[in-house]
Design an enzyme around this catalytic site. Structure first.
Site, PDB file in Angstrom:
ATOM      1  CB  CYS A   1       1.352   6.106  24.886  1.00  0.00           C
ATOM      2  SG  CYS A   1       1.787   6.866  26.413  1.00  0.00           S
TER       3      CYS A   1
ATOM      4  CD  GLN B   1      -7.568  -1.197   6.702  1.00  0.00           C
ATOM      5  OE1 GLN B   1      -8.261  -2.181   6.938  1.00  0.00           O
ATOM      6  NE2 GLN B   1      -6.370  -1.043   7.229  1.00  0.00           N
TER       7      GLN B   1
ATOM      8  N   GLY C   1       0.800  -1.218   0.000  1.00  0.00           N
ATOM      9  CA  GLY C   1       0.000   0.000   0.000  1.00  0.00           C
ATOM     10  C   GLY C   1       0.835   1.272   0.000  1.00  0.00           C
TER      11      GLY C   1
ATOM     12  CB  THR D   1      13.438  -9.258  -9.970  1.00  0.00           C
ATOM     13  OG1 THR D   1      14.573  -8.954 -10.767  1.00  0.00           O
ATOM     14  CG2 THR D   1      13.003 -10.690 -10.200  1.00  0.00           C
TER      15      THR D   1
END
Ligand code: PLP
Length: 377
Positions: free
Chosen positions: A325, A180, A72, A238
Protein backbone atom coordinates in the site's frame (compact mmCIF):
# COMPACT_ATOMS: atom_id res chain seq x y z
CA UNK A 1 8.62 -12.65 21.11
CA UNK A 2 7.04 -15.49 23.17
CA UNK A 3 3.45 -14.98 22.01
CA UNK A 4 4.30 -14.17 18.43
CA UNK A 5 3.99 -16.58 15.54
CA UNK A 6 6.69 -15.45 13.14
CA UNK A 7 6.00 -16.73 9.64
CA UNK A 8 7.94 -14.26 7.50
CA UNK A 9 11.17 -16.23 7.20
CA UNK A 10 11.63 -15.26 3.55
CA UNK A 11 12.04 -11.67 4.81
CA UNK A 12 14.59 -12.63 7.44
CA UNK A 13 15.29 -15.43 9.92
CA UNK A 14 16.15 -15.66 13.58
CA UNK A 15 19.88 -15.99 14.33
CA UNK A 16 20.88 -19.57 15.12
CA UNK A 17 22.06 -19.79 18.79
CA UNK A 18 25.20 -21.75 17.83
CA UNK A 19 26.05 -19.12 15.22
CA UNK A 20 25.64 -16.46 17.91
CA UNK A 21 27.97 -18.31 20.31
CA UNK A 22 30.57 -18.78 17.58
CA UNK A 23 30.48 -15.07 16.77
CA UNK A 24 31.02 -13.80 20.32
CA UNK A 25 34.81 -14.30 20.66
CA UNK A 26 35.40 -12.28 17.47
CA UNK A 27 33.49 -9.35 18.92
CA UNK A 28 34.82 -9.44 22.46
CA UNK A 29 38.31 -10.96 22.64
CA UNK A 30 39.72 -12.12 19.29
CA UNK A 31 38.84 -8.84 17.64
CA UNK A 32 42.13 -8.34 15.74
CA UNK A 33 42.25 -7.23 12.13
CA UNK A 34 42.88 -10.37 10.05
CA UNK A 35 45.10 -8.43 7.64
CA UNK A 36 47.78 -7.70 10.24
CA UNK A 37 50.81 -9.96 10.54
CA UNK A 38 51.20 -10.03 14.35
CA UNK A 39 50.11 -13.01 16.46
CA UNK A 40 46.91 -11.32 17.70
CA UNK A 41 45.54 -11.51 14.15
CA UNK A 42 46.09 -15.24 13.84
CA UNK A 43 42.75 -16.33 15.35
CA UNK A 44 40.56 -14.03 13.22
CA UNK A 45 42.58 -14.92 10.10
CA UNK A 46 42.15 -18.63 10.79
CA UNK A 47 38.42 -18.10 11.43
CA UNK A 48 38.10 -16.33 8.08
CA UNK A 49 39.86 -19.18 6.26
CA UNK A 50 37.85 -21.86 8.06
CA UNK A 51 34.56 -20.08 7.29
CA UNK A 52 35.50 -19.81 3.61
CA UNK A 53 36.24 -23.54 3.50
CA UNK A 54 32.96 -24.48 5.25
CA UNK A 55 30.89 -22.28 2.91
CA UNK A 56 32.68 -23.58 -0.19
CA UNK A 57 31.93 -27.18 0.86
CA UNK A 58 28.25 -26.38 1.48
CA UNK A 59 27.72 -25.36 -2.17
CA UNK A 60 30.28 -27.60 -3.90
CA UNK A 61 32.69 -24.74 -4.66
CA UNK A 62 36.46 -24.43 -4.21
CA UNK A 63 37.87 -22.48 -1.28
CA UNK A 64 39.19 -19.65 -3.45
CA UNK A 65 35.89 -19.21 -5.30
CA UNK A 66 34.12 -17.68 -2.26
CA UNK A 67 34.29 -13.91 -1.67
CA UNK A 68 32.61 -12.30 1.32
CA UNK A 69 30.20 -9.40 0.89
CA UNK A 70 27.82 -7.39 3.04
CA UNK A 71 24.81 -9.45 1.87
CA UNK A 72 22.58 -10.23 -1.07
CA UNK A 73 22.12 -6.71 -2.39
CA UNK A 74 25.84 -5.98 -2.56
CA UNK A 75 26.65 -9.40 -4.00
CA UNK A 76 24.04 -9.05 -6.73
CA UNK A 77 25.05 -5.47 -7.61
CA UNK A 78 28.65 -6.61 -7.83
CA UNK A 79 27.95 -9.70 -9.95
CA UNK A 80 25.79 -7.81 -12.44
CA UNK A 81 27.56 -4.46 -12.68
CA UNK A 82 31.00 -6.06 -12.19
CA UNK A 83 30.44 -8.42 -15.13
CA UNK A 84 28.98 -5.72 -17.35
CA UNK A 85 31.75 -3.21 -16.62
CA UNK A 86 34.61 -5.66 -17.17
CA UNK A 87 35.76 -5.10 -20.77
CA UNK A 88 32.85 -2.67 -21.06
CA UNK A 89 32.59 -2.45 -24.81
CA UNK A 90 33.04 -6.11 -25.72
CA UNK A 91 29.48 -7.30 -25.22
CA UNK A 92 26.67 -5.02 -24.17
CA UNK A 93 23.52 -7.14 -23.93
CA UNK A 94 22.12 -8.45 -20.65
CA UNK A 95 19.24 -10.84 -19.99
CA UNK A 96 17.25 -11.21 -16.79
CA UNK A 97 13.65 -12.10 -15.93
CA UNK A 98 10.73 -9.84 -15.13
CA UNK A 99 10.22 -11.27 -11.66
CA UNK A 100 13.66 -10.91 -10.10
CA UNK A 101 14.32 -9.19 -6.78
CA UNK A 102 14.79 -5.42 -7.09
CA UNK A 103 18.51 -5.80 -6.37
CA UNK A 104 18.72 -7.47 -9.80
CA UNK A 105 16.12 -5.33 -11.58
CA UNK A 106 17.58 -2.05 -10.39
CA UNK A 107 21.18 -3.11 -11.11
CA UNK A 108 20.05 -3.89 -14.65
CA UNK A 109 18.16 -0.62 -15.04
CA UNK A 110 21.30 1.24 -13.88
CA UNK A 111 23.23 -0.48 -16.66
CA UNK A 112 20.52 0.41 -19.17
CA UNK A 113 20.97 4.07 -18.21
CA UNK A 114 24.67 3.91 -19.07
CA UNK A 115 24.15 2.28 -22.44
CA UNK A 116 23.69 -1.46 -21.95
CA UNK A 117 20.79 -3.20 -23.61
CA UNK A 118 18.65 -5.28 -21.20
CA UNK A 119 15.82 -7.77 -21.83
CA UNK A 120 13.48 -8.67 -18.97
CA UNK A 121 12.12 -12.06 -20.02
CA UNK A 122 8.54 -13.15 -19.34
CA UNK A 123 7.85 -16.13 -17.11
CA UNK A 124 4.86 -18.48 -17.12
CA UNK A 125 1.96 -18.70 -14.62
CA UNK A 126 3.90 -21.00 -12.30
CA UNK A 127 6.91 -18.68 -12.35
CA UNK A 128 9.12 -20.67 -14.73
CA UNK A 129 11.34 -19.16 -17.38
CA UNK A 130 11.35 -21.45 -20.41
CA UNK A 131 14.56 -22.53 -22.09
CA UNK A 132 13.03 -21.69 -25.46
CA UNK A 133 12.42 -18.10 -24.32
CA UNK A 134 16.03 -17.82 -23.17
CA UNK A 135 17.28 -19.21 -26.50
CA UNK A 136 15.04 -16.78 -28.39
CA UNK A 137 16.44 -13.69 -26.64
CA UNK A 138 20.10 -14.74 -26.49
CA UNK A 139 22.31 -12.77 -28.88
CA UNK A 140 25.95 -13.05 -29.91
CA UNK A 141 26.64 -9.95 -27.77
CA UNK A 142 24.83 -11.26 -24.64
CA UNK A 143 27.41 -10.80 -21.92
CA UNK A 144 25.38 -11.80 -18.89
CA UNK A 145 22.26 -13.77 -18.00
CA UNK A 146 21.00 -13.30 -14.43
CA UNK A 147 18.17 -15.59 -13.33
CA UNK A 148 17.20 -16.20 -9.72
CA UNK A 149 17.47 -19.76 -8.42
CA UNK A 150 14.33 -19.48 -6.28
CA UNK A 151 11.77 -16.70 -6.14
CA UNK A 152 11.28 -14.87 -2.85
CA UNK A 153 7.53 -14.32 -3.23
CA UNK A 154 6.22 -17.55 -4.73
CA UNK A 155 9.16 -19.93 -4.18
CA UNK A 156 9.45 -21.29 -7.75
CA UNK A 157 12.81 -23.02 -8.31
CA UNK A 158 14.32 -22.58 -11.79
CA UNK A 159 16.16 -25.21 -13.83
CA UNK A 160 19.50 -23.42 -13.71
CA UNK A 161 21.39 -26.39 -15.10
CA UNK A 162 19.19 -26.27 -18.17
CA UNK A 163 19.99 -22.56 -18.56
CA UNK A 164 23.74 -23.02 -18.13
CA UNK A 165 23.86 -25.46 -21.05
CA UNK A 166 22.40 -22.68 -23.21
CA UNK A 167 24.54 -19.81 -21.91
CA UNK A 168 27.80 -21.81 -22.18
CA UNK A 169 27.22 -22.35 -25.89
CA UNK A 170 26.89 -18.60 -26.30
CA UNK A 171 29.90 -17.68 -24.10
CA UNK A 172 27.62 -15.69 -21.81
CA UNK A 173 28.16 -15.47 -18.05
CA UNK A 174 25.36 -17.00 -15.93
CA UNK A 175 24.67 -15.39 -12.55
CA UNK A 176 22.05 -16.49 -10.08
CA UNK A 177 20.48 -14.67 -7.16
CA UNK A 178 20.39 -17.62 -4.77
CA UNK A 179 19.55 -15.54 -1.70
CA UNK A 180 16.36 -17.51 -0.95
CA UNK A 181 17.76 -20.87 -1.98
CA UNK A 182 21.10 -21.23 -0.17
CA UNK A 183 20.68 -23.26 3.02
CA UNK A 184 17.15 -24.33 1.98
CA UNK A 185 17.66 -26.55 -1.05
CA UNK A 186 20.75 -28.60 -1.98
CA UNK A 187 23.07 -26.59 -4.24
CA UNK A 188 26.09 -27.80 -6.14
CA UNK A 189 27.55 -25.00 -8.23
CA UNK A 190 29.67 -27.41 -10.29
CA UNK A 191 26.61 -29.50 -11.19
CA UNK A 192 24.60 -26.37 -12.01
CA UNK A 193 27.61 -25.16 -14.02
CA UNK A 194 27.00 -21.51 -13.19
CA UNK A 195 29.59 -18.72 -13.14
CA UNK A 196 28.35 -16.48 -10.34
CA UNK A 197 26.04 -16.91 -7.33
CA UNK A 198 25.02 -14.44 -4.63
CA UNK A 199 23.87 -15.41 -1.12
CA UNK A 200 22.92 -13.69 2.12
CA UNK A 201 23.38 -15.03 5.67
CA UNK A 202 20.23 -13.61 7.26
CA UNK A 203 18.02 -15.80 5.06
CA UNK A 204 19.47 -19.00 6.54
CA UNK A 205 19.66 -18.17 10.27
CA UNK A 206 22.92 -16.28 10.02
CA UNK A 207 23.44 -12.63 10.99
CA UNK A 208 22.32 -9.65 8.93
CA UNK A 209 24.72 -7.57 6.85
CA UNK A 210 26.91 -10.39 5.61
CA UNK A 211 26.86 -12.70 2.59
CA UNK A 212 29.06 -14.19 -0.08
CA UNK A 213 29.49 -14.48 -3.82
CA UNK A 214 30.61 -17.64 -5.54
CA UNK A 215 32.87 -16.59 -8.41
CA UNK A 216 33.86 -19.50 -10.62
CA UNK A 217 37.60 -19.65 -11.20
CA UNK A 218 38.42 -17.66 -14.32
CA UNK A 219 35.30 -15.46 -14.20
CA UNK A 220 36.38 -11.84 -14.45
CA UNK A 221 34.62 -9.20 -12.38
CA UNK A 222 35.25 -5.47 -12.16
CA UNK A 223 35.71 -4.51 -8.47
CA UNK A 224 33.03 -2.10 -7.31
CA UNK A 225 34.42 -1.43 -3.84
CA UNK A 226 37.85 0.11 -4.09
CA UNK A 227 40.31 0.30 -1.22
CA UNK A 228 42.65 -2.20 0.43
CA UNK A 229 43.73 -5.62 -0.74
CA UNK A 230 41.22 -7.72 1.21
CA UNK A 231 39.60 -10.67 -0.53
CA UNK A 232 42.52 -10.88 -2.96
CA UNK A 233 41.88 -7.28 -4.01
CA UNK A 234 38.40 -8.13 -5.30
CA UNK A 235 36.38 -6.59 -2.49
CA UNK A 236 38.08 -4.01 -0.31
CA UNK A 237 37.27 -3.34 3.35
CA UNK A 238 38.06 -4.99 6.68
CA UNK A 239 36.11 -8.23 6.84
CA UNK A 240 33.11 -8.67 9.14
CA UNK A 241 34.78 -11.59 10.92
CA UNK A 242 32.06 -12.25 13.50
CA UNK A 243 29.37 -12.10 10.82
CA UNK A 244 31.31 -14.39 8.49
CA UNK A 245 31.89 -16.93 11.29
CA UNK A 246 28.18 -16.86 12.23
CA UNK A 247 27.23 -17.26 8.58
CA UNK A 248 29.42 -20.36 8.17
CA UNK A 249 28.04 -22.01 11.32
CA UNK A 250 24.43 -21.30 10.32
CA UNK A 251 24.92 -22.52 6.75
CA UNK A 252 26.64 -25.74 7.80
CA UNK A 253 23.86 -26.49 10.29
CA UNK A 254 21.14 -25.81 7.73
CA UNK A 255 22.85 -27.86 5.04
CA UNK A 256 23.29 -30.83 7.36
CA UNK A 257 19.54 -30.83 8.08
CA UNK A 258 18.33 -29.74 4.66
CA UNK A 259 16.17 -32.81 3.96
CA UNK A 260 14.80 -33.07 7.48
CA UNK A 261 13.89 -29.37 7.40
CA UNK A 262 12.27 -29.71 3.98
CA UNK A 263 10.04 -32.57 5.15
CA UNK A 264 9.08 -30.71 8.34
CA UNK A 265 8.22 -27.52 6.47
CA UNK A 266 6.35 -29.36 3.74
CA UNK A 267 4.07 -31.04 6.32
CA UNK A 268 3.18 -27.66 7.74
CA UNK A 269 2.63 -25.83 4.48
CA UNK A 270 0.43 -28.71 3.33
CA UNK A 271 -1.59 -28.42 6.51
CA UNK A 272 -2.20 -24.71 5.96
CA UNK A 273 -3.30 -25.20 2.34
CA UNK A 274 -5.58 -28.12 3.26
CA UNK A 275 -7.22 -26.17 6.09
CA UNK A 276 -7.73 -23.12 3.86
CA UNK A 277 -9.41 -25.29 1.21
CA UNK A 278 -11.62 -26.85 3.89
CA UNK A 279 -12.64 -23.42 5.14
CA UNK A 280 -14.17 -22.72 1.74
CA UNK A 281 -12.42 -19.46 0.97
CA UNK A 282 -11.87 -18.64 -2.70
CA UNK A 283 -8.13 -18.44 -3.36
CA UNK A 284 -5.42 -19.30 -5.91
CA UNK A 285 -2.18 -20.94 -4.88
CA UNK A 286 0.77 -19.18 -6.57
CA UNK A 287 3.95 -20.80 -7.83
CA UNK A 288 4.93 -24.30 -8.80
CA UNK A 289 4.32 -27.59 -6.97
CA UNK A 290 8.08 -28.00 -6.41
CA UNK A 291 9.00 -24.86 -4.57
CA UNK A 292 11.08 -23.54 -1.73
CA UNK A 293 10.30 -25.34 1.53
CA UNK A 294 8.06 -23.30 3.83
CA UNK A 295 6.78 -20.77 1.27
CA UNK A 296 3.08 -20.36 0.54
CA UNK A 297 1.80 -17.54 -1.63
CA UNK A 298 -1.95 -17.35 -2.07
CA UNK A 299 -4.19 -14.78 -3.72
CA UNK A 300 -7.62 -14.50 -2.12
CA UNK A 301 -10.58 -13.25 -4.16
CA UNK A 302 -11.94 -9.77 -3.39
CA UNK A 303 -9.60 -9.17 -0.44
CA UNK A 304 -6.78 -6.74 0.33
CA UNK A 305 -3.54 -8.48 1.32
CA UNK A 306 -2.41 -5.43 3.28
CA UNK A 307 -5.56 -5.48 5.43
CA UNK A 308 -5.21 -9.23 6.14
CA UNK A 309 -1.61 -8.89 7.32
CA UNK A 310 -2.55 -6.00 9.64
CA UNK A 311 -5.38 -8.01 11.16
CA UNK A 312 -3.06 -10.99 11.60
CA UNK A 313 -0.48 -8.69 13.19
CA UNK A 314 -3.07 -7.72 15.82
CA UNK A 315 -3.40 -11.43 16.61
CA UNK A 316 0.40 -11.77 16.94
CA UNK A 317 0.91 -13.50 13.58
CA UNK A 318 3.59 -12.11 11.31
CA UNK A 319 3.36 -12.79 7.59
CA UNK A 320 3.78 -10.60 4.53
CA UNK A 321 1.88 -9.53 1.45
CA UNK A 322 2.30 -9.64 -2.32
CA UNK A 323 0.92 -6.17 -2.66
CA UNK A 324 2.06 -2.95 -1.05
CA UNK A 325 0.00 0.00 0.00
CA UNK A 326 1.53 3.32 -1.00
CA UNK A 327 -0.21 6.68 -0.86
CA UNK A 328 -3.57 5.11 -0.20
CA UNK A 329 -3.62 2.77 -3.21
CA UNK A 330 -2.72 -0.90 -3.15
CA UNK A 331 -0.11 -1.92 -5.70
CA UNK A 332 0.24 -5.48 -6.88
CA UNK A 333 3.83 -6.75 -6.65
CA UNK A 334 5.81 -7.15 -9.88
CA UNK A 335 6.06 -10.91 -9.23
CA UNK A 336 2.30 -11.41 -8.94
CA UNK A 337 1.83 -9.23 -12.03
CA UNK A 338 4.44 -11.25 -13.93
CA UNK A 339 2.66 -14.57 -13.31
CA UNK A 340 -0.59 -13.03 -14.53
CA UNK A 341 -2.79 -13.53 -11.44
CA UNK A 342 -6.25 -12.03 -12.19
CA UNK A 343 -6.62 -8.65 -10.54
CA UNK A 344 -9.61 -9.63 -8.35
CA UNK A 345 -7.34 -12.22 -6.73
CA UNK A 346 -3.98 -10.40 -7.03
CA UNK A 347 -4.98 -7.63 -4.57
CA UNK A 348 -5.53 -10.26 -1.90
CA UNK A 349 -2.09 -11.85 -2.12
CA UNK A 350 -0.34 -12.92 1.07
CA UNK A 351 2.92 -14.80 1.64
CA UNK A 352 3.43 -17.16 4.57
CA UNK A 353 7.03 -18.32 4.94
CA UNK A 354 7.54 -20.88 7.66
CA UNK A 355 10.94 -21.62 9.14
CA UNK A 356 12.54 -24.28 11.28
CA UNK A 357 11.64 -22.31 14.40
CA UNK A 358 7.91 -22.63 13.75
CA UNK A 359 6.15 -24.94 16.19
CA UNK A 360 3.79 -27.85 15.50
CA UNK A 361 0.67 -25.82 16.24
CA UNK A 362 1.63 -22.68 14.27
CA UNK A 363 0.26 -23.93 10.93
CA UNK A 364 -3.17 -24.63 12.43
CA UNK A 365 -3.38 -21.22 14.14
CA UNK A 366 -2.25 -19.39 10.99
CA UNK A 367 -4.82 -21.17 8.77
CA UNK A 368 -7.68 -20.69 11.26
CA UNK A 369 -6.84 -17.00 11.71
CA UNK A 370 -6.66 -16.30 7.96
CA UNK A 371 -9.96 -18.11 7.35
CA UNK A 372 -11.76 -16.22 10.12
CA UNK A 373 -10.41 -12.82 8.98
CA UNK A 374 -11.38 -13.44 5.35
CA UNK A 375 -14.88 -14.57 6.30
CA UNK A 376 -15.43 -11.47 8.43
CA UNK A 377 -14.03 -8.98 5.87
N1 PLP B 1 17.43 -11.39 -3.48
C1 PLP B 1 16.36 -11.99 -2.95
C2 PLP B 1 15.66 -13.06 -3.73
C3 PLP B 1 15.91 -11.63 -1.69
O1 PLP B 1 14.83 -12.22 -1.18
C4 PLP B 1 16.60 -10.60 -0.99
C5 PLP B 1 16.11 -10.13 0.33
O2 PLP B 1 14.94 -10.02 0.58
C6 PLP B 1 17.73 -10.02 -1.57
C7 PLP B 1 18.11 -10.43 -2.82
C8 PLP B 1 18.52 -8.96 -0.86
O3 PLP B 1 19.34 -9.54 0.13
P1 PLP B 1 19.89 -8.69 1.38
O4 PLP B 1 18.74 -8.45 2.28
O5 PLP B 1 20.93 -9.57 2.01
O6 PLP B 1 20.50 -7.46 0.83
Amino acid sequence: MTNIIYADNAATTCLDPDAYEAMKPFLLSDFGNPSNTYSFSRAPRKALNDARQIIAECIGANYDEIVFTSGGTEGINWAIKGTALKNKFKKTHIITSSFEHHAVLNSCSFLEKIGFDVNYLPIDQKGYLSKDTLREYLRPDTKLVSIMLANNEIGTIQDLRGFSEITKNNQSILHTDAVQAVGHIPIDVKYLDIDLLSASAHKFNGPKGVGFNYIKKGTELFSLISGGKQEKGLRAGTENIAGIVGMAVALKKNCEKINKNRIYLHQHTKKIITMLHESDIDFLENGSEERLPGIISISIKDQEGESIIHQLDLKGIIISTGSACSSGTTEISHVIKAIGTPVEYAMGTIRISLGVNNKENDAKIIAQSIASIVKNN
